[in-house]
Write a protein that holds these residues in place. Structure first.
Motif, mmCIF file in Angstrom:
data_model
loop_
_atom_site.group_PDB
_atom_site.id
_atom_site.type_symbol
_atom_site.label_atom_id
_atom_site.label_comp_id
_atom_site.label_asym_id
_atom_site.label_seq_id
_atom_site.Cartn_x
_atom_site.Cartn_y
_atom_site.Cartn_z
ATOM 1 N N TYR A 84 47.192 6.810 54.741
ATOM 2 C CA TYR A 84 47.505 8.399 54.813
ATOM 3 C C TYR A 84 48.686 8.661 53.999
ATOM 4 O O TYR A 84 48.718 9.672 53.436
ATOM 5 N N LEU A 93 39.953 13.433 55.982
ATOM 6 C CA LEU A 93 40.666 14.029 57.189
ATOM 7 C C LEU A 93 41.584 15.330 56.516
ATOM 8 O O LEU A 93 41.585 16.219 56.993
ATOM 9 N N ARG A 98 51.978 10.399 65.171
ATOM 10 C CA ARG A 98 51.700 10.962 66.233
ATOM 11 C C ARG A 98 50.437 11.974 65.946
ATOM 12 O O ARG A 98 49.834 12.589 66.668
ATOM 13 N N ASP A 99 50.685 12.601 64.748
ATOM 14 C CA ASP A 99 49.577 13.543 63.927
ATOM 15 C C ASP A 99 48.204 12.667 64.024
ATOM 16 O O ASP A 99 47.280 13.302 64.440
ATOM 17 N N LEU A 100 48.270 11.431 63.591
ATOM 18 C CA LEU A 100 47.107 10.813 63.493
ATOM 19 C C LEU A 100 46.379 10.494 64.737
ATOM 20 O O LEU A 100 45.216 10.552 65.041
ATOM 21 N N MET A 145 46.653 12.287 67.539
ATOM 22 C CA MET A 145 46.074 13.538 67.973
ATOM 23 C C MET A 145 44.689 13.623 67.393
ATOM 24 O O MET A 145 43.574 14.231 68.027
ATOM 25 N N ALA A 146 44.569 13.617 65.880
ATOM 26 C CA ALA A 146 43.457 13.780 65.318
ATOM 27 C C ALA A 146 42.157 12.706 66.064
ATOM 28 O O ALA A 146 41.078 12.975 66.145
ATOM 29 N N TRP A 157 41.328 13.765 69.495
ATOM 30 C CA TRP A 157 40.241 14.795 69.532
ATOM 31 C C TRP A 157 39.087 14.920 68.651
ATOM 32 O O TRP A 157 38.778 15.977 68.243
ATOM 33 N N ARG A 199 38.704 13.906 65.496
ATOM 34 C CA ARG A 199 38.623 14.631 64.174
ATOM 35 C C ARG A 199 38.044 13.389 63.089
ATOM 36 O O ARG A 199 38.186 13.657 62.137
#
Lengths: 371, 371, 371, 371
Positions: free
Chosen positions: A177, A209, A316-318, A320-321, A324, A326
């Motif tokens: 990423y 993504l 943290r962002d990943l 969450m993805a 959820w 994503r």
């Protein structure tokens, strides 16, 4: 407490499982660290960069415990740890960072100033020859600066149901990423990703993504230029024969200088180093230099950002993805296989022989149990 | 209308003043361009890159009119020009850009897609072998896409009073500033600027304007690393002898890889190219490659941004800073000398011989009159 | 050339199809504009803001041609147009912008300085009372500054196959996306979108494209705060009765001040204005003021960005995402229905009566033919 | 160890010097904190927000020790402190932040999640009713998370020579700078700063450091709009009478909505709150609402960023600028006066009576000694 089984480096092409002491809350110099935590490993992956150690390309002391892609349950915390509690399920960024130096405060945990080993190396990592921190291919491990370093999963059951995705948060998903982010990948971008290994595949998943339109992993490029180029190979990709290396270690970077359009950008998470004892002994290699087509590319206003991912910037962002849904394609893209700790040495060999699998060690059978 | 005196390239080390026709509102292919404007030059500077043409290092056709650092008064505009009016005093960015292609819309006027000459070069410029646009070391010149390209000074008298500062807005001040911006210079930064010529001095003035703390131009660096490094030299700095070049054209970049700290950044406005007929004929040089210490620097997470400045991105801001007296040190730092158009050929020689002056041609005596 | 059927405003609640002259390459003041293009409309959508005109809430002259969401085929271009050619299939941003003023050069096409009507309004738009540009709910329309404003689809057949997605590029998809970007939506964000109309649904689709994790459209929020809030409602959402408005026009913004977490951000593409002749006549409303909970929210470090989307900033990226199948859910989310031009007046009424459809006018039957 | 003289709040308009115990390495709940440090204060300033407590506008417990603008010498550190050592001379950001929560990791130390007092307040601060941390208008104070929070000056003698500038790093200089940054101030910007108190004057100094061209502090604005507006006043500026407040507490913000140009931005470091016991009891005020001209300004695409400065984001950069003489105008602009601790209560009164001085308390006579 029972013993601590660990995967150790015993010399090139020679990994062995040993049993050592249960870790203590102390740093590699033997000093007490109240900011640390002891983890019981839930998953710990074998990485492409572990292969460099396996092949003798990155120097490592005999007996070093391997493993920097770690996820675990917190067993014990030092007195200074406030936010992380025993029982938490956590992901461990491969970077060892202090959360207190200038670079950490500026979010550059990839170049933590407080983990300097010497004038040459600017970071710490578990299971590497970088700072002396024990790796996590083990039953138990120590993590320093636990409040700063650990990412807690909000719900343990939910996390165990996606553990084979979440296990990628310690390194290769943020690394892929990061390569995309540094290369400017955004909605609609066309992206060329060099490298079809696990990091390259994670970069492709990340580009998707991020809303990229056309993503090419390796393969033959046509005339068309791309907006963004990501080097997930690094210098070690091209054979281990000297003649080969001499000519090709710069190849990926020069492809990127060529195919990335004027106004585009290049991310280089693939590892380059001048500290490779197996590298050819040319003058250029000794100086850590590569013949790069910057003179030719200059007129295109090239932008190049290289180096390790600051995992904490992204995990943290990943997470969450993933939680959820994503990235439903992630597990398939990465092609994980769960193995027992005892089988780690064999997996090193299988990986070295060219297997496209991503091996995930399950020391306590937690993954099997959850599945 | 009287004739149009111009400074022309007649071959290496040979510039001559000629008289040609007054410019027409037509592009280099002879097509009418209603979006263009004709300028009466007020100032037009001799640039370090003009010296490359003078030395035969950048190929140019015999008779080409020199000059890409132009400031002038608008005499005539095409029917499509709406915002710029006859009588306006304007600065002309050296980049010829169209204001209509993807890159211009994304503010990358340095790589305008509509000024492509061929597969290799991605930009247009006045008085260069880039797109066929006549230079401005002349009495009069044409500027295409006038509403897009021209920066109007709000008040002519105020502007004439600072014309020797404002004349730098066409190229070297935005170029030095761009190098600083790309290198991440901000309040308190420590900056190393390679190159003590006019661009390097403008970079130093820019770093000061941006609030940088410690600015080192050339000189000997101690052990201390810097936050930001700016290469205002490019490949041509190191002698014209072949042996010298072979060994040293990469020297500045490798110094920057060395002295810029982990987490810092490098801006490279200095020109690199593989189209230098005077360059040594090594295999690397032919391919436009340089031996760069990226392998060694990778662990420091280096960031490198190279290429021409998109002048339009910066010139309005810098004009405001000049008009409001925020760079009182600029003129002294740059060390300008005003000359008549007839004396331009001599000034090329003086500059080539090592003069630290920045020569500003005053074709119509406007600067003398205003002073 | 045949006549030009157009949808006109004849007074509140009264739209009529009329036939007027084929458009000329001239601006609303009757001046020739060589930078313009004439388009044959392929699709032209009815927008929620058209409803404001229909309801008499935005003042408009009788006979005004409606329509700012336009996609068409280029029929004719002025002499200054260089990149756009007759036959191109193009999307038209609803903002009329010049590509030459300071704001356009800084990518703020939402506040083009050259389309100022007066001291109050800072932009132009087709089919609005903003600059006098004719709308596109018509057979043919004029687009000024065609090279700057028009987005060309790379392949006509490919584009016609996705025309019901691509028709959203002129306004509501970039508008929803802009709201998300300004609210800081990124990988893993939790997002609250106020407004379940077409723009709100496009914002939700955009949040998904950007990798957001949890997206809530309207509905009841629990205690949990969100990272990002997007107001796709604006002031007109709360009934048309005066008492209602007086109390509730600020309601959405205050919900956002409440639910967006400390460190989060708010995007406000929903329209607010003080020029609403139907608005209540309170002192606050007359001054264009709303009672906003900034005092309460200040301690959370709120960030609020409001205004129209600069469509050009986003439409190319989103076009790429559509053409490469990155938004397969888009059409279903938006719920489009294709209608003939004659049926536009009826569709205004149906929309006003509460239909969840997005009406797309197909003046020449091109969409039907392609399907 | 001797006693600890402190300035305490004894009720509105009543400050008294008391002697309390020397601070312990423990948090306000009495728990041991090995991450803390004890400082001997070198300078500790009286701030405009201290005046709110003095006037009874911010509720505070009787006996609370005042002071959040602190600079000191480290006397003692906890066992977990690694980088900061006894003897270091340090600046203390007024924000108490943990360096471990999500917001701190994302550089939002202004909204540290770990210093929450309750659902309403999202931050900690010394000498405020925010988290219970003792203020620094004292001989000695405790600083938690010392490695994270403290900024060490590189050289003590050099620092003491500039201590009256460096003392501003704990709050008002970063606060003014933050307002400028959030308002988009950069090279050449035109800036309007509301508020001619110490913060407003620091904002003006910051705008100058950032290269802004025209800086207007208060005064009468002409017709001309500005690029950037900074509110250094907050709600308390307009009289303490109820009628006055009711009508004017929104005045500054509405001036900014008016004078900031389309495409510009507004920074609001001035404090707004709904927790003011002295505020008028209107319905709007009770809800923490203000009548703001957002409806009118919407068409200009306004951007507003409010809240406390994350001091750590800026203090190192500004320290470098001070140490390298980039803000020679700072001390004069701020107009400091050094006083003894005993004279603090009198200085509160003088400041309240309208003195333009910035009072710097010198508890141990260190400043006098160094001068």
């Amino acid at each position: 407490m029972a013993g601590n089984r660990v995967v150790t480096f015993q010399g090139p092409m020679k990994m062995e499982v040993k049993t050592i002491d249960y870790p203590k809350l102390q740093d590699p110099h033997g000093r007490k660290i109240e900011h640390g935590a002891i983890l019981k490993l839930v998953t710990t992956n074998i990485c492409g960069s572990d292969q460099h150690i396996y092949h003798g390309r990155f120097q490592a002391p005999k007996g070093m415990v391997m493993g920097h892609e770690n996820t675990g349950e917190v067993i014990e915390v030092g007195r200074d740890v406030e936010l992380i509690k025993a029982g938490d399920l956590v992901s461990v960024p491969f970077n060892v960072s202090c959360g207190r130096c200038r670079n950490c405060k500026e979010r550059h945990t990839d170049v933590c100033e407080n983990a300097y080993v010497n004038d040459i190396v600017h970071c710490g990592a578990y299971g590497f020859n970088l700072g002396g921190w024990q790796g996590g291919q083990a039953d138990y491990m120590l993590v320093p600066y636990a409040d700063w370093n650990l990412l807690k999963f909000p719900d343990k059951d939910q996390a165990m149901a996606k553990i084979l995705d979440l296990t990628l948060l310690s390194d290769i998903l943020p690394t892929g990423y990061h390569g995309c982010i540094e290369a400017g990948v955004r909605t609609g971008s066309t992206v060329y990703i060099a490298g079809a290994g696990p990091v390259g595949r994670c970069a492709a998943a990340s580009a998707r993504l991020l809303g990229a339109s056309c993503i090419q992993i390796e393969g033959i490029l046509g005339q068309r230029e791309v907006d963004a180029g990501v080097d997930c190979v690094g210098l070690e990709a091209h054979g281990y024969g000297e003649e080969d290396r001499e000519e090709h270690s710069e190849a990926i970077l020069n492809v990127l200088f060529d195919v990335v359009r004027a106004g585009g950008a290049m991310g280089v998470p693939g590892i380059y180093t001048n500290l490779d004892p197996g590298a050819p002994k040319s003058n250029m290699a000794k100086k850590g230099e590569l013949p790069l087509a910057l003179s030719k590319a200059w007129i295109k206003s090239p932008k190049l950002i290289a180096g390790q991912a600051p995992v904490m910037h992204y995990n943290r962002d990943l997470m969450m993805a993933i939680l959820w849904d994503r990235m439903p394609y992630l597990r398939e893209v990465v092609n994980t296989e769960v193995i027992a700790l005892e089988n780690a040495p064999a997996a090193y060999k299988t990986f070295s022989d060219g297997s496209p699998k991503k091996f995930v060690i399950d020391p306590h059978g937690s993954v099997k149990k959850a599945a």
